[in-house]
Design a protein around this motif. Structure first.
Motif, PDB file in Angstrom:
ATOM      1  N   GLN A  60       0.804  -1.226   0.000  1.00  0.00           N
ATOM      2  CA  GLN A  60       0.000   0.000   0.000  1.00  0.00           C
ATOM      3  C   GLN A  60       0.833   1.270   0.000  1.00  0.00           C
ATOM      4  O   GLN A  60       0.355   2.308  -0.433  1.00  0.00           O
ATOM      5  CB  GLN A  60      -0.930   0.010   1.215  1.00  0.00           C
ATOM      6  N   THR A  61       2.058   1.209   0.484  1.00  0.00           N
ATOM      7  CA  THR A  61       2.819   2.447   0.653  1.00  0.00           C
ATOM      8  C   THR A  61       4.028   2.591  -0.254  1.00  0.00           C
ATOM      9  O   THR A  61       4.264   3.658  -0.808  1.00  0.00           O
ATOM     10  CB  THR A  61       3.304   2.581   2.110  1.00  0.00           C
ATOM     11  N   VAL A  62       4.804   1.541  -0.428  1.00  0.00           N
ATOM     12  CA  VAL A  62       6.090   1.650  -1.120  1.00  0.00           C
ATOM     13  C   VAL A  62       6.070   1.064  -2.532  1.00  0.00           C
ATOM     14  O   VAL A  62       6.625   1.651  -3.465  1.00  0.00           O
ATOM     15  CB  VAL A  62       7.202   0.970  -0.284  1.00  0.00           C
ATOM     16  N   VAL A  63       5.445  -0.079  -2.677  1.00  0.00           N
ATOM     17  CA  VAL A  63       5.521  -0.817  -3.940  1.00  0.00           C
ATOM     18  C   VAL A  63       5.036  -0.012  -5.154  1.00  0.00           C
ATOM     19  O   VAL A  63       5.713   0.001  -6.187  1.00  0.00           O
ATOM     20  CB  VAL A  63       4.799  -2.178  -3.827  1.00  0.00           C
ATOM     21  N   PRO A  64       3.916   0.707  -5.086  1.00  0.00           N
ATOM     22  CA  PRO A  64       3.468   1.421  -6.293  1.00  0.00           C
ATOM     23  C   PRO A  64       4.498   2.425  -6.816  1.00  0.00           C
ATOM     24  O   PRO A  64       4.830   2.421  -8.010  1.00  0.00           O
ATOM     25  CB  PRO A  64       2.190   2.135  -5.842  1.00  0.00           C
ATOM     26  N   ILE A  65       5.041   3.254  -5.955  1.00  0.00           N
ATOM     27  CA  ILE A  65       6.016   4.258  -6.408  1.00  0.00           C
ATOM     28  C   ILE A  65       7.343   3.598  -6.766  1.00  0.00           C
ATOM     29  O   ILE A  65       8.038   4.029  -7.686  1.00  0.00           O
ATOM     30  CB  ILE A  65       6.193   5.385  -5.351  1.00  0.00           C
ATOM     31  N   LEU A  66       7.687   2.525  -6.073  1.00  0.00           N
ATOM     32  CA  LEU A  66       8.922   1.812  -6.369  1.00  0.00           C
ATOM     33  C   LEU A  66       8.859   1.176  -7.762  1.00  0.00           C
ATOM     34  O   LEU A  66       9.822   1.240  -8.532  1.00  0.00           O
ATOM     35  CB  LEU A  66       9.186   0.753  -5.300  1.00  0.00           C
ATOM     36  N   LEU A  67       7.722   0.573  -8.101  1.00  0.00           N
ATOM     37  CA  LEU A  67       7.567  -0.023  -9.437  1.00  0.00           C
ATOM     38  C   LEU A  67       7.643   1.027 -10.539  1.00  0.00           C
ATOM     39  O   LEU A  67       8.249   0.799 -11.589  1.00  0.00           O
ATOM     40  CB  LEU A  67       6.253  -0.798  -9.526  1.00  0.00           C
TER      41      LEU A  67
END
Length: 99
Positions: A60-67
Motif C-alpha cells: 500500500q505504501t512503497v511498492v506502487p512508487i517503487l515499481l
C-alpha cells in the motif's frame, strides 16, 4: 453575590466561561475544524499502518512508487542507477507536499 464581593462592598460581575464543545457539535472556526479533521485522519492512518501485516503495508505504501521508479530506471538506464532511483523516489514521493 460572592463572599469576597460582599466583604469589599463591590458588585459581583459575571465572567463568561466557555463550556467544552459537546460531542458532535462543530467548532466555530471552519479552518479549525478542517485542521482537526486532518489531524484525526492522519493519526488514524498511522494507527492503521502500524497494524497492517508487513506485506500489506509495503504493497500500500512503497511498492506502487517503487515499481514506477524501477520502470523509469530501466527505460533510462543511467550510469548510477541507485542514485537515479533515490532521486526519482524523492521527487515523486506522494507524501511530499513541495513540488
Amino acid at each position: 453575590m460572592s463572599e469576597d464581593a460582599e466583604m469589599k462592598g463591590e458588585p459581583e460581575t459575571e465572567t463568561a466561561v466557555s463550556q467544552p464543545a459537546e460531542a458532535g457539535s462543530a467548532p466555530e472556526n471552519p479552518d479549525q475544524a478542517a485542521l482537526a479533521e486532518k489531524a484525526a485522519t492522519e493519526a488514524q492512518e498511522k494507527i492503521d499502518a502500524q497494524a497492517l501485516p508487513i506485506r500489506t503495508y509495503l504493497d500500500q505504501t512503497v511498492v506502487p512508487i517503487l515499481l514506477q521508479g524501477l520502470s523509469d530506471l530501466v527505460k533510462t538506464r543511467p550510469d548510477d542507477p541507485v542514485e537515479y532511483l533515490a532521486a526519482y523516489l524523492m521527487k515523486h514521493n506522494p507524501k511530499n507536499t513541495k513540488k
